[in-house]
Design an enzyme around this catalytic site. Structure first.
Site, PDB file in Angstrom:
ATOM      1  N   CYS A  58       5.647   0.132  -2.945  1.00 37.63           N
ATOM      2  CA  CYS A  58       4.519   0.459  -2.063  1.00 37.63           C
ATOM      3  C   CYS A  58       3.203  -0.036  -2.659  1.00 37.63           C
ATOM      4  O   CYS A  58       2.352  -0.573  -1.947  1.00 37.63           O
ATOM      5  CB  CYS A  58       4.453   1.958  -1.824  1.00 37.63           C
ATOM      6  SG  CYS A  58       5.926   2.637  -1.039  1.00 37.63           S
ATOM      7  N   ASP A  59       3.035   0.151  -3.956  1.00 33.79           N
ATOM      8  CA  ASP A  59       1.855  -0.332  -4.661  1.00 33.79           C
ATOM      9  C   ASP A  59       1.753  -1.854  -4.497  1.00 33.79           C
ATOM     10  O   ASP A  59       0.707  -2.372  -4.108  1.00 33.79           O
ATOM     11  CB  ASP A  59       1.960   0.062  -6.138  1.00 33.79           C
ATOM     12  CG  ASP A  59       0.815  -0.453  -6.979  1.00 33.79           C
ATOM     13  OD1 ASP A  59      -0.060   0.359  -7.325  1.00 33.79           O
ATOM     14  OD2 ASP A  59       0.786  -1.666  -7.303  1.00 33.79           O
TER      15      ASP A  59
END
Length: 162
Positions: A58-59
């Site tokens: 996600c990062d």
């Protein structure tokens, strides 16, 4: 079938299709205010949906899409998750990014309306959706395995056609 770490998960709601009119939303900002679909005025809105900004995929997804969008001045960019607004604000600060992160943690209505709410976990499934100024879906990628990355090259190739 949708999976997370190869374990089957159930997604609530119905995935949007190309040409669908996107439902309006009311998502919470990092400052505990609200944003809706009408708040984004550029020709296109790219919605990057992630389970949690505090995970590696996600990062990377959020940073990578943000970096690639710097040359697209007609595209608004938001990241949506069910992370608390405080966690989203902390992540933005640690990442050194001034981007729009919005949370659906309060009602989960965005997740239901966009076919992205993971039953039981109350997280959002990974997806990338592009809307035009009429709020119609012009591009979408709903991932089947939540730990996989979206096809960034296909997304940028599509954006280059706009």
């Amino acid at each position: 079938m949708k999976t997370m770490h190869n374990d089957e998960i159930m997604i609530l709601g119905k995935e949007l299709k190309i040409g669908d009119k996107a439902p309006n939303f009311k998502l919470i900002t990092n400052e505990l205010g609200y944003k809706s679909l009408e708040d984004f005025k550029k020709d296109y809105l790219l919605i990057s949906v992630v389970p949690s900004l505090d995970t590696g995929v996600c990062d990377f997804q959020t940073r990578n899409i943000n970096e690639k969008l710097t040359s697209f001045h007609n595209v608004d960019f938001i990241t949506v998750s069910n992370d608390l607004p405080f966690a989203q604000k902390r992540w933005c600060g640690m990442a050194g990014l001034e981007i729009t992160t919005l949370s659906d943690y309060q009602t989960n209505q965005f997740g239901l309306d966009y076919g992205l709410l993971i039953d039981g976990l109350k997280l959002l499934a990974r997806a990338v959706i592009v809307l035009d100024k009429n709020h119609q879906v012009v591009y979408k990628e709903y991932l089947n395995e939540m730990t996989n990355h979206p096809n960034y090259d296909a997304l940028i190739d599509f954006l280059n056609t706009l």
